[in-house]
Write a protein that holds these residues in place. Structure first.
Motif, mmCIF file in Angstrom:
data_model
loop_
_atom_site.group_PDB
_atom_site.id
_atom_site.type_symbol
_atom_site.label_atom_id
_atom_site.label_comp_id
_atom_site.label_asym_id
_atom_site.label_seq_id
_atom_site.Cartn_x
_atom_site.Cartn_y
_atom_site.Cartn_z
ATOM 1 N N LEU A 1 2.659 16.346 6.455
ATOM 2 C CA LEU A 1 2.694 17.631 5.784
ATOM 3 C C LEU A 1 3.556 17.407 4.540
ATOM 4 N N TYR A 2 3.477 18.342 3.597
ATOM 5 C CA TYR A 2 4.288 18.213 2.400
ATOM 6 C C TYR A 2 5.264 19.375 2.358
ATOM 7 N N ALA A 3 6.534 19.025 2.275
ATOM 8 C CA ALA A 3 7.573 20.050 2.345
ATOM 9 C C ALA A 3 8.090 20.360 0.948
ATOM 10 N N LEU B 1 6.026 24.426 4.158
ATOM 11 C CA LEU B 1 5.272 23.236 4.552
ATOM 12 C C LEU B 1 3.795 23.447 4.242
ATOM 13 N N SER B 2 3.261 22.504 3.480
ATOM 14 C CA SER B 2 1.864 22.610 3.089
ATOM 15 C C SER B 2 1.085 21.430 3.651
ATOM 16 N N PRO B 3 -0.151 21.658 4.068
ATOM 17 C CA PRO B 3 -0.954 20.519 4.516
ATOM 18 C C PRO B 3 -1.578 19.753 3.346
ATOM 19 N N TYR B 4 -1.410 20.283 2.154
ATOM 20 C CA TYR B 4 -2.100 19.663 1.018
ATOM 21 C C TYR B 4 -1.133 19.024 0.036
ATOM 22 N N LYS B 5 -1.397 17.763 -0.235
ATOM 23 C CA LYS B 5 -0.505 17.003 -1.098
ATOM 24 C C LYS B 5 -0.535 17.506 -2.543
ATOM 25 N N ASP B 6 -1.699 17.989 -2.953
ATOM 26 C CA ASP B 6 -1.868 18.301 -4.375
ATOM 27 C C ASP B 6 -1.589 19.770 -4.714
ATOM 28 N N GLN B 7 -0.925 20.479 -3.801
ATOM 29 C CA GLN B 7 -0.726 21.903 -4.067
ATOM 30 C C GLN B 7 0.718 22.253 -4.406
ATOM 31 N N VAL C 1 8.303 16.743 -0.556
ATOM 32 C CA VAL C 1 8.534 15.550 0.270
ATOM 33 C C VAL C 1 7.481 15.417 1.367
ATOM 34 N N PRO C 2 6.842 14.248 1.482
ATOM 35 C CA PRO C 2 5.924 14.075 2.610
ATOM 36 C C PRO C 2 6.718 13.919 3.901
ATOM 37 N N ILE C 3 6.294 14.591 4.935
ATOM 38 C CA ILE C 3 6.996 14.472 6.212
ATOM 39 C C ILE C 3 5.981 14.568 7.346
ATOM 40 N N CYS C 4 6.131 13.665 8.306
ATOM 41 C CA CYS C 4 5.260 13.681 9.479
ATOM 42 C C CYS C 4 6.045 14.334 10.614
ATOM 43 N N LEU C 5 5.499 15.383 11.194
ATOM 44 C CA LEU C 5 6.176 16.038 12.315
ATOM 45 C C LEU C 5 5.481 15.591 13.605
ATOM 46 N N ASP D 1 0.825 -1.205 0.000
ATOM 47 C CA ASP D 1 0.000 0.000 0.000
ATOM 48 C C ASP D 1 0.857 1.252 0.000
ATOM 49 N N ASP D 2 0.330 2.287 -0.533
ATOM 50 C CA ASP D 2 1.072 3.544 -0.628
ATOM 51 C C ASP D 2 0.929 4.300 0.680
ATOM 52 N N TYR D 3 1.935 4.171 1.518
ATOM 53 C CA TYR D 3 1.769 4.720 2.867
ATOM 54 C C TYR D 3 1.809 6.243 2.914
ATOM 55 N N THR D 4 2.425 6.859 1.887
ATOM 56 C CA THR D 4 2.466 8.318 1.934
ATOM 57 C C THR D 4 1.074 8.907 1.712
ATOM 58 N N ASP D 5 0.140 8.043 1.318
ATOM 59 C CA ASP D 5 -1.226 8.512 1.158
ATOM 60 C C ASP D 5 -2.004 8.431 2.461
ATOM 61 N N ALA D 6 -1.304 8.091 3.518
ATOM 62 C CA ALA D 6 -1.981 7.971 4.805
ATOM 63 C C ALA D 6 -2.637 9.298 5.169
ATOM 64 N N ILE D 7 -3.504 9.214 6.145
ATOM 65 C CA ILE D 7 -4.338 10.344 6.549
ATOM 66 C C ILE D 7 -3.670 11.699 6.390
ATOM 67 N N ASN D 8 -4.297 12.511 5.632
ATOM 68 C CA ASN D 8 -3.809 13.863 5.474
ATOM 69 C C ASN D 8 -4.204 14.678 6.696
ATOM 70 N N ILE D 9 -3.432 15.687 6.966
ATOM 71 C CA ILE D 9 -3.811 16.556 8.087
ATOM 72 C C ILE D 9 -4.842 17.558 7.584
ATOM 73 N N HIS D 10 -5.969 17.527 8.210
ATOM 74 C CA HIS D 10 -6.969 18.523 7.850
ATOM 75 C C HIS D 10 -6.983 19.579 8.921
ATOM 76 N N LEU D 11 -6.910 20.798 8.509
ATOM 77 C CA LEU D 11 -6.709 21.859 9.489
ATOM 78 C C LEU D 11 -7.988 22.284 10.195
ATOM 79 N N ASP D 12 -9.078 21.632 9.849
ATOM 80 C CA ASP D 12 -10.335 21.995 10.496
ATOM 81 C C ASP D 12 -10.264 21.744 11.996
ATOM 82 N N GLY D 13 -9.725 20.610 12.349
ATOM 83 C CA GLY D 13 -9.647 20.271 13.777
ATOM 84 C C GLY D 13 -8.320 20.681 14.354
ATOM 85 N N GLU D 14 -8.002 21.939 14.243
ATOM 86 C CA GLU D 14 -6.654 22.387 14.570
ATOM 87 C C GLU D 14 -6.301 22.358 16.044
#
Lengths: 205, 571
Positions: free
Chosen positions: B328-330, B367-373, B315-319, A186-199
């Motif tokens: 996040l995407y750096a 650092l962007s929260p969006y992968k597609d940006q 680059v995807p990076i988890c902080l 599986d493509d792990y970099t596709d794991a849960i994106n951070i959504h800033l709504d619940g900041e």
């Protein structure tokens, strides 16, 4: 690193005290046999490299203490095993009778998800003794294997190095099969994106 | 004597050191500050006179060879290493080891798993809860430290006189690196699917290279930021920092959560951040480890890899401290300031080819929260870089700050090195007179020992609480001395390897004192700052050291805006 590293197979050896677990491993790994009996304290580790179908594998052998007073290692010890070797002594009825409970114990402690497909192997050790001392014959052992889910059976002598390599070859093959059975890409970099709504919970400062 | 002898013979280099250690703590009425210059001098001098012998002397092992990662099959070498790091799965399968071939480590991994699990069980059984994991134990001088972060276990082995706190922090950093590359949910998921999972399958070459570099840094105390807990800063004039902030603020966008402008070796120049968030120092250290500790962002064509310019990375990076559950995407880009055309425009002359090309490069990290940006962020980056390059004032200042790092006249004429750390900013400023070459890691080890003394002291003596309101430099900045006020002064006698032709340890022990050098370490810690001074090249008078440290503190506090990034571009 990941590509050139060998596959590591965790193999647990279980059975009553004195059936020859340590001797089997010593014979397999170091081609040595000692007449002296020394109880394993807690646990012991040996490794052996094998080539299975052109694949380099390292077997990480986890030798356990058969004595009950060391059983507290349980859960942690069995965790993540790729194969379990059940050993009994062909001259000892009781060790044969206990094989089933060793297997059950392992399944409970190791939290195995698919007990039906998890590879076990049964070894009847000490076949070098005189025939009249033998209490468990091959037929009876085969019956047990059938009962345990048609698991492979080997009769060995750690003392005279009979059938050891053959037994461990099957151990390694079955462990490898188990290890490779669940490779997921599986493509792990596709794991849960951070959504800033619940900041509210995201700031570490 | 015999102890030193065995140390020297163990490391097989001509070393002899004596751990001449003296420790000072501020007495109740002591203070530091210029109430009137003479009374302060008296204060500090009186502190320095209150010499008490340290009951737990520092390590005498100051000279040691650098220790690098290896996959060596030699068991004896493996056992003789002074620092080890092991990472394994909770099933006991290897994930990473700093030293040793796979054949050597596979067995140890099982053993480590068993030890950790045994204590976990014992404690669970006794306390009724699973919180009593084995943290550390000592065998002689060798300290074993454990971190049980199911489904991952880490163990460190050290005979460098480190404290448990330091060792645990190191393991924590390594663990967080794994989280950075994969994120916590992913790590948990692979092991939930199967406990026997071989985690090495998820680590790429760059990850292993980065783990190797982090471990090598930790084993040699070479990453000062990790040692003293802060980020390095580039000294930049205050008005230039303000100009940079203004540029960054012109390009705020929902696509960009954070922006970082960094100089060579990850020295902060400025940051761009939303009002509600700041990034945690530990997260930035991980990010910088990933960027500056690997060759991922460097060219591979030359013998000496250098940062690629005109290349863009996404680059995807988890902080982990920010959010360990996602990425996040750096966007990362470097560019060169030392260009002939630019220097000519600035009237600085032509480029100095002897300077390491990376020493004059600036990096922009968005650092962007969006992968597609990616394209949006790239556009922002381009505009920011263009604006910066358009400004001669900014370029000149950045260039000059990068190529010079000498203290102003008269501030510290006698010491070779110092670090001033501002606790408020979690940043530090390193002043270096010369590159010490082979002594470099030795000096850094002194910094790490001084920091260790500060940490240990802070942990064990929390009873003093004294305030002092000083004049002059301290008129507006009250220096408060409380529990963490601490001064330590240590000397090491070091036999220089150059002074010895033969590599016979005993020859060195018998050598005359003239052939040895004295390294002096000095630290002052207050609630707002820490000052570390390392002096090499002969004995230094305590009074001079005290005077110098006062001058340095005064200068650093006065120039705070130049030395540190405070706030940054907040939107």
């Amino acid at each position: 690193m990941s590509s050139k590293k060998k596959t590591i197979l965790k193999v647990i050896i279980l059975g009553d005290s004195g059936v020859g677990k340590t001797s089997l491993m010593q014979q397999f790994v170091n081609r040595k046999f000692s007449q002296q009996y020394k109880a394993t304290i807690g646990a012991d580790f040996l490794t052996k490299e094998l080539v299975i179908d052109n694949k380099n594998v390292t077997i990480q052998l986890w030798d356990t203490a058969g004595q009950e007073r060391f059983q507290s290692l349980g859960v942690a010890f069995y965790r993540g095993a790729d194969c379990c070797v059940l050993v009994y002594d062909v001259t000892n009825n009781k060790s044969y009778d206990n094989v089933v409970s060793w297997k059950d114990e392992f399944l409970v402690q190791a939290n195995i998800k698919n007990p039906e497909t998890f590879p076990f192997i049964l070894i009847g050790n000490k076949i070098d003794v005189e025939e009249n001392k033998r209490q468990i014959n091959n037929k009876k052992a085969q019956q047990l294997c059938a009962q345990l889910g048609n698991i492979p059976y080997f009769e060995t002598s750690a003392k005279e190095a009979v059938n050891i390599d053959q037994a461990f070859d099957v151990v390694a093959r079955n462990a490898l099969q188990q290890e490779e059975s669940l490779d997921f890409g599986d493509d792990y970099t596709d794991a849960i994106n951070i959504h800033l709504d619940g900041e509210s919970s995201t700031c570490g400062c | 004597m015999s102890a030193e002898k065995s140390v020297a013979s163990l490391v097989k280099i001509p070393v002899f050191l004596s751990g001449d250690t003296e420790s000072y703590e501020l007495a109740r009425d002591d203070c530091l500050g210029e109430r009137s210059s003479s009374s302060v001098n008296n204060d500090l001098n009186s502190i320095l006179k209150q010499v008490t012998k340290d009951s737990a002397p520092f390590s005498s092992k100051l000279n040691f060879p650098e220790e690098k990662d290896d996959e060596c099959e030699d068991m004896q070498l493996f056992l003789n290493r002074r620092k080890h790091f092991f990472i394994l799965s909770s099933a006991g399968k290897p994930i990473y080891s700093m030293h040793g071939s796979e054949d050597i480590i596979v067995g140890y991994m099982g053993l480590i798993q068993t030890i950790v699990s045994y204590f976990h069980l014992e404690e669970t059984a006794e306390a009724g809860i699973g919180t009593g994991d084995l943290r550390s134990f000592k065998n002689g001088d060798v300290c074993f430290t454990f971190e049980n972060r199911y489904p991952i276990i880490l163990m460190g082995v050290s005979n460098m006189q480190e404290t448990d706190v330091e060792s645990t922090q190191q393991l924590d950093f390594l663990y967080n690196y794994l989280v950075t590359t994969l994120s916590k949910p992913h790590i948990n998921r692979v092991f939930r699917q199967r406990e026997s999972f071989d985690f090495r399958k998820l680590l790429g070459h760059a990850d292993v290279a980065c783990l190797n570099n982090i471990c090598t840094d930790l084993a040699n105390s070479s990453n000062l930021g990790l040692i003293i807990g802060g980020l390095p800063c580039l000294k930049v004039k205050r008005h230039v920092r303000v100009k940079l902030e203004q540029i960054l603020l012109r390009y705020t966008s929902p696509s960009v959560l954070y922006g970082l402008l960094v100089g060579p070796k990850g020295k902060l120049i400025t940051v761009m951040r939303p009002r509600r968030h700041t990034l945690h120092t530990a997260d930035l250290q991980l990010l910088f480890s990933m960027i500056f500790n690997t060759n991922t962002f460097k060219t591979s064509s030359t013998d000496r890899p250098e940062f690629q310019v005109n290349e863009e990375f996404w680059v995807p990076i988890c902080l982990p401290k920010f959010n360990s559950n996602g990425f996040l995407y750096a966007f990362i880009q470097f560019w060169q300031i030392q260009r002939d055309d630019l220097l000519e425009k600035l009237g600085i002359g032509s480029a100095d080819r002897t300077i390491d090309p990376d020493a004059t490069k600036i990096g922009l990290i968005l650092l962007s929260p969006y992968k597609d940006q990616f394209y949006q962020v790239r556009d922002i980056s381009k505009r920011i870089i263009d604006r910066i390059m358009e400004s001669s004032t900014i370029c000149r200042e950045l260039y000059l700050s990068m190529i010079t790092n000498t203290p102003p006249e008269g501030v510290c004429p006698l010491v070779s090195d110092f670090i001033f750390k501002s606790k408020k900013h979690a940043q530090y400023f390193l002043m270096k007179r010369d590159d010490e070459g082979e002594h470099e890691h030795m000096l850094k080890y002194v910094y790490s020992r001084l920091h260790s003394a500060v940490v240990t002291n802070t942990l064990v003596s929390p009873q003093k609480n004294i305030k002092f309101n000083g004049e002059n430099i301290l008129q507006r900045r009250m220096i408060t001395f409380d529990s963490s006020n601490f001064i330590k002064y240590t000397k090491w006698k070091v036999c220089s390897s150059q002074s010895q032709k033969s590599f016979n340890p005993t020859a060195c022990i018998q050598s005359s004192p003239q052939k040895s050098d004295i390294v002096t370490g000095f630290v002052i810690s207050t609630p707002s700052f820490e000052l570390y001074i390392v002096h090499k090249g002969g004995d230094i008078d305590k009074n001079i050291l005290a005077q110098t440290s006062k001058k340095i503190i005064k200068w650093c506090l006065k120039n705070e805006g130049r030395l540190f990034v405070s706030g940054g571009a907040v939107f």
